[in-house]
Each structure stands twice: as structure tokens, then as C-alpha cells.
Design a protein around this motif. Structure first.
Motif, PDB file in Angstrom:
ATOM      1  N   SER A   9       0.846  -1.187   0.000  1.00 45.15           N
ATOM      2  CA  SER A   9       0.000   0.000   0.000  1.00 45.15           C
ATOM      3  C   SER A   9       0.885   1.241   0.000  1.00 45.15           C
ATOM      4  O   SER A   9       1.947   1.263   0.620  1.00 45.15           O
ATOM      5  CB  SER A   9      -0.931  -0.013   1.208  1.00 45.15           C
ATOM      6  OG  SER A   9      -0.201  -0.170   2.396  1.00 45.15           O
ATOM      7  N   PRO A  10       0.436   2.289  -0.692  1.00 44.04           N
ATOM      8  CA  PRO A  10       1.244   3.516  -0.728  1.00 44.04           C
ATOM      9  C   PRO A  10       1.182   4.233   0.612  1.00 44.04           C
ATOM     10  O   PRO A  10       0.266   4.025   1.412  1.00 44.04           O
ATOM     11  CB  PRO A  10       0.562   4.347  -1.817  1.00 44.04           C
ATOM     12  CG  PRO A  10      -0.837   3.859  -1.846  1.00 44.04           C
ATOM     13  CD  PRO A  10      -0.780   2.408  -1.469  1.00 44.04           C
ATOM     14  N   TRP A  11       2.155   5.066   0.844  1.00 43.71           N
ATOM     15  CA  TRP A  11       2.171   5.887   2.043  1.00 43.71           C
ATOM     16  C   TRP A  11       1.207   7.043   1.818  1.00 43.71           C
ATOM     17  O   TRP A  11       1.101   7.581   0.717  1.00 43.71           O
ATOM     18  CB  TRP A  11       3.574   6.418   2.296  1.00 43.71           C
ATOM     19  CG  TRP A  11       4.542   5.373   2.739  1.00 43.71           C
ATOM     20  CD1 TRP A  11       5.139   4.428   1.961  1.00 43.71           C
ATOM     21  CD2 TRP A  11       5.012   5.161   4.054  1.00 43.71           C
ATOM     22  NE1 TRP A  11       5.964   3.647   2.720  1.00 43.71           N
ATOM     23  CE2 TRP A  11       5.907   4.074   4.012  1.00 43.71           C
ATOM     24  CE3 TRP A  11       4.768   5.783   5.270  1.00 43.71           C
ATOM     25  CZ2 TRP A  11       6.558   3.602   5.145  1.00 43.71           C
ATOM     26  CZ3 TRP A  11       5.428   5.317   6.395  1.00 43.71           C
ATOM     27  CH2 TRP A  11       6.308   4.233   6.323  1.00 43.71           C
ATOM     28  N   LEU A  12       0.492   7.438   2.855  1.00 45.17           N
ATOM     29  CA  LEU A  12      -0.433   8.555   2.792  1.00 45.17           C
ATOM     30  C   LEU A  12       0.098   9.694   3.651  1.00 45.17           C
ATOM     31  O   LEU A  12       0.824   9.473   4.621  1.00 45.17           O
ATOM     32  CB  LEU A  12      -1.817   8.134   3.284  1.00 45.17           C
ATOM     33  CG  LEU A  12      -2.472   6.972   2.528  1.00 45.17           C
ATOM     34  CD1 LEU A  12      -3.776   6.567   3.200  1.00 45.17           C
ATOM     35  CD2 LEU A  12      -2.714   7.335   1.081  1.00 45.17           C
ATOM     36  N   VAL A  13      -0.275  10.905   3.294  1.00 43.45           N
ATOM     37  CA  VAL A  13       0.153  12.085   4.039  1.00 43.45           C
ATOM     38  C   VAL A  13      -0.959  12.455   5.012  1.00 43.45           C
ATOM     39  O   VAL A  13      -2.105  12.647   4.620  1.00 43.45           O
ATOM     40  CB  VAL A  13       0.440  13.265   3.078  1.00 43.45           C
ATOM     41  CG1 VAL A  13       0.911  14.487   3.855  1.00 43.45           C
ATOM     42  CG2 VAL A  13       1.474  12.863   2.028  1.00 43.45           C
ATOM     43  N   LEU A  14      -0.607  12.528   6.289  1.00 45.91           N
ATOM     44  CA  LEU A  14      -1.576  12.808   7.345  1.00 45.91           C
ATOM     45  C   LEU A  14      -1.238  14.146   7.994  1.00 45.91           C
ATOM     46  O   LEU A  14      -0.115  14.353   8.460  1.00 45.91           O
ATOM     47  CB  LEU A  14      -1.532  11.690   8.395  1.00 45.91           C
ATOM     48  CG  LEU A  14      -2.449  11.832   9.594  1.00 45.91           C
ATOM     49  CD1 LEU A  14      -3.916  11.766   9.175  1.00 45.91           C
ATOM     50  CD2 LEU A  14      -2.139  10.733  10.622  1.00 45.91           C
ATOM     51  N   TYR A  15      -2.208  15.065   7.987  1.00 45.73           N
ATOM     52  CA  TYR A  15      -2.036  16.334   8.698  1.00 45.73           C
ATOM     53  C   TYR A  15      -2.103  16.079  10.196  1.00 45.73           C
ATOM     54  O   TYR A  15      -2.909  15.274  10.666  1.00 45.73           O
ATOM     55  CB  TYR A  15      -3.141  17.328   8.343  1.00 45.73           C
ATOM     56  CG  TYR A  15      -2.910  18.109   7.079  1.00 45.73           C
ATOM     57  CD1 TYR A  15      -1.845  18.992   6.958  1.00 45.73           C
ATOM     58  CD2 TYR A  15      -3.787  17.994   6.016  1.00 45.73           C
ATOM     59  CE1 TYR A  15      -1.635  19.715   5.803  1.00 45.73           C
ATOM     60  CE2 TYR A  15      -3.604  18.721   4.852  1.00 45.73           C
ATOM     61  CZ  TYR A  15      -2.529  19.579   4.758  1.00 45.73           C
ATOM     62  OH  TYR A  15      -2.340  20.298   3.609  1.00 45.73           O
ATOM     63  N   THR A  16      -1.274  16.812  10.938  1.00 44.37           N
ATOM     64  CA  THR A  16      -1.266  16.726  12.393  1.00 44.37           C
ATOM     65  C   THR A  16      -1.567  18.097  12.982  1.00 44.37           C
ATOM     66  O   THR A  16      -1.504  19.107  12.272  1.00 44.37           O
ATOM     67  CB  THR A  16       0.102  16.274  12.925  1.00 44.37           C
ATOM     68  OG1 THR A  16       1.050  17.336  12.729  1.00 44.37           O
ATOM     69  CG2 THR A  16       0.581  15.017  12.245  1.00 44.37           C
ATOM     70  N   ASN A  65       1.693   4.369   6.468  1.00 49.82           N
ATOM     71  CA  ASN A  65       1.491   3.261   5.544  1.00 49.82           C
ATOM     72  C   ASN A  65       0.458   2.349   6.182  1.00 49.82           C
ATOM     73  O   ASN A  65       0.754   1.641   7.139  1.00 49.82           O
ATOM     74  CB  ASN A  65       2.812   2.524   5.302  1.00 49.82           C
ATOM     75  CG  ASN A  65       2.713   1.534   4.183  1.00 49.82           C
ATOM     76  OD1 ASN A  65       1.653   1.302   3.623  1.00 49.82           O
ATOM     77  ND2 ASN A  65       3.840   0.945   3.837  1.00 49.82           N
ATOM     78  N   ILE A  66      -0.762   2.399   5.655  1.00 52.71           N
ATOM     79  CA  ILE A  66      -1.877   1.696   6.276  1.00 52.71           C
ATOM     80  C   ILE A  66      -2.824   1.217   5.188  1.00 52.71           C
ATOM     81  O   ILE A  66      -2.979   1.875   4.152  1.00 52.71           O
ATOM     82  CB  ILE A  66      -2.593   2.634   7.292  1.00 52.71           C
ATOM     83  CG1 ILE A  66      -3.565   1.876   8.168  1.00 52.71           C
ATOM     84  CG2 ILE A  66      -3.230   3.813   6.607  1.00 52.71           C
ATOM     85  CD1 ILE A  66      -4.037   2.677   9.373  1.00 52.71           C
ATOM     86  N   ASP A  67      -3.438   0.075   5.425  1.00 55.93           N
ATOM     87  CA  ASP A  67      -4.402  -0.457   4.461  1.00 55.93           C
ATOM     88  C   ASP A  67      -5.619   0.460   4.383  1.00 55.93           C
ATOM     89  O   ASP A  67      -6.006   1.099   5.369  1.00 55.93           O
ATOM     90  CB  ASP A  67      -4.851  -1.866   4.866  1.00 55.93           C
ATOM     91  CG  ASP A  67      -3.736  -2.895   4.713  1.00 55.93           C
ATOM     92  OD1 ASP A  67      -2.868  -2.698   3.834  1.00 55.93           O
ATOM     93  OD2 ASP A  67      -3.734  -3.880   5.472  1.00 55.93           O
ATOM     94  N   GLU A  68      -6.233   0.475   3.214  1.00 57.01           N
ATOM     95  CA  GLU A  68      -7.396   1.326   2.953  1.00 57.01           C
ATOM     96  C   GLU A  68      -8.512   1.138   3.981  1.00 57.01           C
ATOM     97  O   GLU A  68      -9.080   2.114   4.468  1.00 57.01           O
ATOM     98  CB  GLU A  68      -7.926   1.022   1.544  1.00 57.01           C
ATOM     99  CG  GLU A  68      -9.141   1.812   1.134  1.00 57.01           C
ATOM    100  CD  GLU A  68      -8.850   3.271   0.839  1.00 57.01           C
ATOM    101  OE1 GLU A  68      -9.756   4.097   1.053  1.00 57.01           O
ATOM    102  OE2 GLU A  68      -7.727   3.594   0.427  1.00 57.01           O
ATOM    103  N   ASP A  69      -8.798  -0.105   4.325  1.00 57.67           N
ATOM    104  CA  ASP A  69      -9.906  -0.376   5.243  1.00 57.67           C
ATOM    105  C   ASP A  69      -9.602  -0.005   6.695  1.00 57.67           C
ATOM    106  O   ASP A  69     -10.502   0.000   7.540  1.00 57.67           O
ATOM    107  CB  ASP A  69     -10.341  -1.846   5.148  1.00 57.67           C
ATOM    108  CG  ASP A  69      -9.224  -2.824   5.475  1.00 57.67           C
ATOM    109  OD1 ASP A  69      -8.041  -2.432   5.390  1.00 57.67           O
ATOM    110  OD2 ASP A  69      -9.541  -3.978   5.810  1.00 57.67           O
ATOM    111  N   LYS A  70      -8.356   0.336   7.000  1.00 60.00           N
ATOM    112  CA  LYS A  70      -7.979   0.695   8.374  1.00 60.00           C
ATOM    113  C   LYS A  70      -7.585   2.166   8.510  1.00 60.00           C
ATOM    114  O   LYS A  70      -7.108   2.581   9.563  1.00 60.00           O
ATOM    115  CB  LYS A  70      -6.813  -0.187   8.830  1.00 60.00           C
ATOM    116  CG  LYS A  70      -7.162  -1.650   8.877  1.00 60.00           C
ATOM    117  CD  LYS A  70      -5.977  -2.474   9.283  1.00 60.00           C
ATOM    118  CE  LYS A  70      -6.338  -3.959   9.234  1.00 60.00           C
ATOM    119  NZ  LYS A  70      -5.174  -4.796   9.474  1.00 60.00           N
TER     120      LYS A  70
END
Length: 162
Positions: A9-16, A65-70
């Protein structure tokens, strides 16, 4: 789909929340979620002392890096704000880009580059700065710092000489 043929799974960018990048990354790692907060070492000067501190390369952002469903699990932590979207889709960062950020942060190869040679608007092969297969655009440069636009996530990364 066969689990052996599953692509990572691709890495996603998360705002903090502001100034919570490292803390949130640590908390997510404790929760079993792969998280990365790229940092650079800067020297901060006060009136009575100088101190080396680690500051995030992506202010108010971390990579997960997290699965779509989680994906919603990150919001169990109070410092998570929302995911970054780019062109209507969640901003995705490849594993190669994350590894390049890791190696750049560890090796500090940026410091050895001649900043005076870079010009705003110039397309830059990031390989010379410790990245592989990544291209950026120089947004701003002077003798002490350089801002480079990473087009895959539409964000400016600021590098400072220490």
C-alpha cells in the motif's frame, strides 16, 4: 486476489496538529501503524546558548502506511487532523520516495551541495540530494536554505544548512 501478489500500500500524508508530528508518529507506531516523520537537525540559538534540535521536514504532516480499510484508525489519536488530498485523491507517496527521505535525513547529503548553483524554477533531479527517481522544482534558494516542491504531493520541503 492472491495475498502473495498483493502490492504494497502507498504511504499517505496525514495532517497533524501543530508541533505534534513526532509525538503522533510515535503513538501510531505503538498502535501498530507504520508511521514516519522525516526530520532534519537544526541549530537554534537563544540569547544564552545554542542547541541542536530535530525539526520536521514536513511541518504539521507525517507519512503513514496503512491499508485502505484501516485508514480511520489514525483518528483514534487526538493529534491526527485529516489526510492530505491532491487532485481529489488521497495524496500518495511511494515507498521509494519515503526511503529517499530516510536516506537523505540520515546522510545529510544536502549540506554538501552548492546552494548558490540552484535557481528558482529549475527542475531538479533529486538524486544529487539523496533521493532516487524523484524530481522536484526549486521554489526558493539562498545561501542558507532551499525550498523544493515535491510534485507528487504538491508540497514544499524546506532544507536548511546546519
Amino acid at each position: 486476489m492472491n495475498s502473495l501478489s498483493k502490492t504494497p500500500s502507498p504511504w499517505l500524508v496525514l495532517y497533524t496538529k501543530p508541533r505534534a508530528e513526532k509525538k503522533l508518529a510515535e503513538q501510531l507506531l505503538q498502535d501498530g501503524i507504520e508511521a514516519y516523520c522525516p526530520v532534519q537537525v537544526e541549530i537554534k540559538q537563544w540569547s544564552d546558548r545554542k542547541k541542536k534540535i530535530e525539526s520536521p521536514l514536513l511541518p504539521s504532516m507525517i507519512l503513514v502506511n496503512i491499508d485502505e480499510d484501516k485508514r480511520d484508525r489514525v483518528f483514534d489519536r487526538k493529534h491526527a487532523v485529516r489526510y492530505l488530498y491532491w487532485l481529489g485523491e488521497p495524496a500518495k507517496v511511494t515507498s521509494e520516495e519515503v526511503e529517499s527521505l530516510r536516506s537523505m535525513a540520515e546522510d545529510s547529503q544536502f549540506e554538501s551541495q552548492g546552494l548558490e548553483k540552484l535557481k528558482p524554477g529549475e527542475k531538479l533531479d533529486m538524486t544529487a540530494l539523496g533521493f532516487e527517481h524523484i524530481q522536484g522544482t526549486v521554489k526558493f534558494v539562498n545561501t542558507q536554505e532551499c525550498w523544493i516542491v515535491l510534485e507528487n504531493i504538491g508540497y514544499v520541503v524546506r532544507f536548511k544548512k546546519t
